[in-house]
Structures are given as C-alpha cells and as structure tokens.
Design a protein around this motif. Sequence first.
Motif, mmCIF file in Angstrom:
data_model
loop_
_atom_site.group_PDB
_atom_site.id
_atom_site.type_symbol
_atom_site.label_atom_id
_atom_site.label_comp_id
_atom_site.label_asym_id
_atom_site.label_seq_id
_atom_site.Cartn_x
_atom_site.Cartn_y
_atom_site.Cartn_z
ATOM 1 N N ARG A 249 -33.486 9.064 -54.441
ATOM 2 C CA ARG A 249 -32.202 8.354 -54.502
ATOM 3 C C ARG A 249 -32.012 7.584 -53.195
ATOM 4 O O ARG A 249 -32.598 7.925 -52.164
ATOM 5 N N PRO B 263 -24.826 -1.874 -61.158
ATOM 6 C CA PRO B 263 -24.724 -0.643 -61.953
ATOM 7 C C PRO B 263 -25.549 -0.657 -63.232
ATOM 8 O O PRO B 263 -25.897 0.407 -63.753
ATOM 9 N N SER B 264 -25.883 -1.850 -63.741
ATOM 10 C CA SER B 264 -26.636 -1.936 -64.991
ATOM 11 C C SER B 264 -28.099 -1.552 -64.835
ATOM 12 O O SER B 264 -28.799 -1.364 -65.826
ATOM 13 N N GLU B 265 -28.579 -1.431 -63.609
ATOM 14 C CA GLU B 265 -29.990 -1.095 -63.391
ATOM 15 C C GLU B 265 -30.106 0.348 -62.928
ATOM 16 O O GLU B 265 -29.405 0.790 -62.032
ATOM 17 N N SER B 266 -31.014 1.079 -63.549
ATOM 18 C CA SER B 266 -31.101 2.517 -63.299
ATOM 19 C C SER B 266 -31.679 2.824 -61.916
ATOM 20 O O SER B 266 -32.429 2.024 -61.344
ATOM 21 N N ARG B 267 -31.340 4.009 -61.422
ATOM 22 C CA ARG B 267 -31.867 4.451 -60.134
ATOM 23 C C ARG B 267 -33.377 4.621 -60.197
ATOM 24 O O ARG B 267 -34.092 4.298 -59.239
ATOM 25 N N ALA B 268 -33.891 5.099 -61.341
ATOM 26 C CA ALA B 268 -35.332 5.300 -61.481
ATOM 27 C C ALA B 268 -36.097 3.991 -61.323
ATOM 28 O O ALA B 268 -37.173 3.942 -60.708
ATOM 29 N N VAL B 269 -35.542 2.901 -61.885
ATOM 30 C CA VAL B 269 -36.184 1.592 -61.759
ATOM 31 C C VAL B 269 -36.263 1.180 -60.297
ATOM 32 O O VAL B 269 -37.315 0.724 -59.815
ATOM 33 N N ARG B 270 -35.169 1.361 -59.565
ATOM 34 C CA ARG B 270 -35.163 0.937 -58.166
ATOM 35 C C ARG B 270 -36.058 1.827 -57.298
ATOM 36 O O ARG B 270 -36.658 1.354 -56.336
ATOM 37 N N CYS C 5 -31.798 -8.069 -60.287
ATOM 38 C CA CYS C 5 -32.660 -7.033 -60.858
ATOM 39 C C CYS C 5 -34.061 -7.119 -60.259
ATOM 40 O O CYS C 5 -34.433 -8.108 -59.617
ATOM 41 N N ASP D 113 -40.899 -3.389 -60.449
ATOM 42 C CA ASP D 113 -41.130 -2.126 -61.150
ATOM 43 C C ASP D 113 -42.418 -2.254 -61.955
ATOM 44 O O ASP D 113 -42.475 -3.026 -62.915
#
Length: 211
Positions: A206, A169-176, A88, A112
């Motif tokens: 994305r 998959p547990s981490e959102s695209r917005a965070v990355r 993460c 983040d």
Amino acid sequence: MSRVLRDEARRIRDLVVERRDRALFLLHPDRVTRWSHLLAGLGAARSVLPAVRAHVAWVINTAVHQGLDEVVRATAPLRVWVSEADACVRCLAYTGRTARPDEPFPGGLSWDPRQRRTRADGVDGPPLHAHCRCRTVPWDNAWRADSIPFPEALRREAERSIGYGAARPSESRAVRIRAARELLRTVDDLLPAVEATAQTAVRNGRFPAAA
C-alpha cells in the motif's frame, strides 16, 4: 466528422436501439405479471444511460484532440502525449512519448504488466478510454531549452506519479502496486524520494495515506 466519430455514432445508435427494443419486449403487457417484471424492463431501459454518457464524453474528447492534431500539423513536426498527474497507469505509460501527426503511438502500453498488450494496434492519440483527460501538444526537438526537454520532463513526472501512487479512486491499489514494482524494475535513474516511496509501497502492499 472523421470516420472514427461516424463509426462511434453508429455504434451508440445501435446500442440505444437494442436496449430500447429489449425494454419494450420486457414491458409488453403480456409479459408483465408481477412487479419484478416491471423492474426488469425499466432496468433494461436505464442501462443505456451510462453508455450514452461515456459516448458523449468520448466524442467530445476525440473532437478536441482531432482539432489539436490539426494545430500540430500546422506548427510542429511532432506531437507529445500529456497526461495529468493522477492519470491511470495506461495513460501514464504514454506520457512524454512523441509521434508525428500522421503516425500512431504504440498500442497496448501500461505501467501495469497485466494490462499491457504487446500485439495491440497503435493508437491515434488521446482519448485512450472513455473518461481520458490526456491531450497532445506540438513539439519540435529543436525547441530545446537549457533545462531538461519537455517530453523527458513529462516522463519523469509520470514516474513520480507511479512511484507515489497518485491514483484516482477508480483505479485499484493492486494496479498501482504492480505499476510501482514495474517502475522499480525498469527505471534505474529514479529520484531517491520516488524510489524510496515506491519500494516501501511494494514492500507493504500500500502507499502512504498522504500520497
């Protein structure tokens, strides 16, 4: 058993007792008059299971890392934080950082900015969260090879992970995406491919599907 592990054992014990008592209260014959009441009681009882699973994982990880810290104390003056490539954004912010066995790592780090906590207390080391897969290993600055030092190599791999969006998959695209934007803002010597991928991801909102 360390104080941290004892405190965690007491916490999960209290949680189990609280959920049990809540379930018994809801399932009392005087209160169960319809099917929905029964389901509510069963749901209260089952709700403790995820917490217990997370607790077991955390305790195992913590015990392992306390053992690793003892190895560090016996073999090297420093420990270096190591994470996996798809860790993460919080764990990746610690990757490559070093600390003495008797001192904490900085608290509240994250790639983040929204997750960053500037006044957070220091952390003793991994695990940083319930399912953390990070670890620390011994390090001595005198162990310099002809190539890049190990902590610096770890930091560069963390930057590559952020730039390519290699998330679980547990981490959102917005965070990355926010992490990639922060990477571009703060690191001025990124590899060209990492920089180009991060710029494209931030612009498009994305990462490429193959990342």
